[in-house]
Design a protein around this motif. Sequence first.
Motif, PDB file in Angstrom:
ATOM      1  N   GLU A 291      60.400  51.235 137.528  1.00  0.00           N
ATOM      2  CA  GLU A 291      60.694  50.839 136.149  1.00  0.00           C
ATOM      3  C   GLU A 291      59.401  50.613 135.366  1.00  0.00           C
ATOM      4  O   GLU A 291      59.335  50.857 134.170  1.00  0.00           O
ATOM      5  N   ASP A 292      58.336  50.191 136.060  1.00  0.00           N
ATOM      6  CA  ASP A 292      57.075  49.885 135.402  1.00  0.00           C
ATOM      7  C   ASP A 292      56.169  51.088 135.178  1.00  0.00           C
ATOM      8  O   ASP A 292      55.125  50.970 134.557  1.00  0.00           O
ATOM      9  N   VAL A 293      56.525  52.269 135.695  1.00  0.00           N
ATOM     10  CA  VAL A 293      55.688  53.454 135.526  1.00  0.00           C
ATOM     11  C   VAL A 293      55.831  53.955 134.093  1.00  0.00           C
ATOM     12  O   VAL A 293      56.937  54.230 133.626  1.00  0.00           O
ATOM     13  N   GLN A 294      54.709  54.057 133.398  1.00  0.00           N
ATOM     14  CA  GLN A 294      54.698  54.498 132.005  1.00  0.00           C
ATOM     15  C   GLN A 294      54.872  56.012 131.913  1.00  0.00           C
ATOM     16  O   GLN A 294      54.584  56.744 132.852  1.00  0.00           O
ATOM     17  N   VAL A 295      55.302  56.474 130.750  1.00  0.00           N
ATOM     18  CA  VAL A 295      55.542  57.890 130.514  1.00  0.00           C
ATOM     19  C   VAL A 295      54.235  58.644 130.263  1.00  0.00           C
ATOM     20  O   VAL A 295      54.151  59.826 130.482  1.00  0.00           O
ATOM     21  N   ASP A 296      53.189  57.960 129.865  1.00  0.00           N
ATOM     22  CA  ASP A 296      51.989  58.619 129.348  1.00  0.00           C
ATOM     23  C   ASP A 296      50.963  59.094 130.369  1.00  0.00           C
ATOM     24  O   ASP A 296      49.834  59.356 130.024  1.00  0.00           O
ATOM     25  N   GLY A 297      51.278  59.248 131.626  1.00  0.00           N
ATOM     26  CA  GLY A 297      50.294  59.776 132.561  1.00  0.00           C
ATOM     27  C   GLY A 297      50.715  59.691 134.005  1.00  0.00           C
ATOM     28  O   GLY A 297      51.740  59.119 134.353  1.00  0.00           O
TER      29      GLY A 297
END
Length: 166
Positions: free
Chosen positions: A96-102
């Motif tokens: 859930e904490d993994v960001q979309v930007d990289g």
Amino acid sequence: MSEAADPGEVEYDESTFDAHVLHINYRTDDPAGLLKVVWLEIEGSTPKPLSKGERYALSFKISMAEDRSGWKEAPAFMMAKVGKKGIAKWARINLEDVQVDGVKEVPLGKFQFEVPENAQDTTLYFGFYELWSGGWKGGLRIHEALHKPAAAEDLASASIALEKKR
């Protein structure tokens, strides 16, 4: 869409496994991506035996698509075991904490295992799973799996943490 690479023809170093050599049903030249699944089971193994008595760290390089879903209710788990009959070691990964930007490496040096000195089979068997929640999830991209010798500073900090618990 391109054809999946034959694992025997893919060039890689002994510590990196791109998504094309992992046991994933759908493959392209891009990272392996989950569109929408209930059952996530990715498995792999090292092509060459690991060194006895050595400590290694296992991680996956992943990213998330804009339309990711279902990970709040469904943490993933990583597994590593040395030898087919070895004892599996597990780590919980909160996606859930993994960001979309990289691209992010999870769990970044924290998932370590040791190859026993007396091991008959020193092949690493590993996996990335979410098959217990029963809910739909999507948007996860698997770029590669890595195993590398555990850094000396990681071993020192783990040793200090153990001493503090006593």
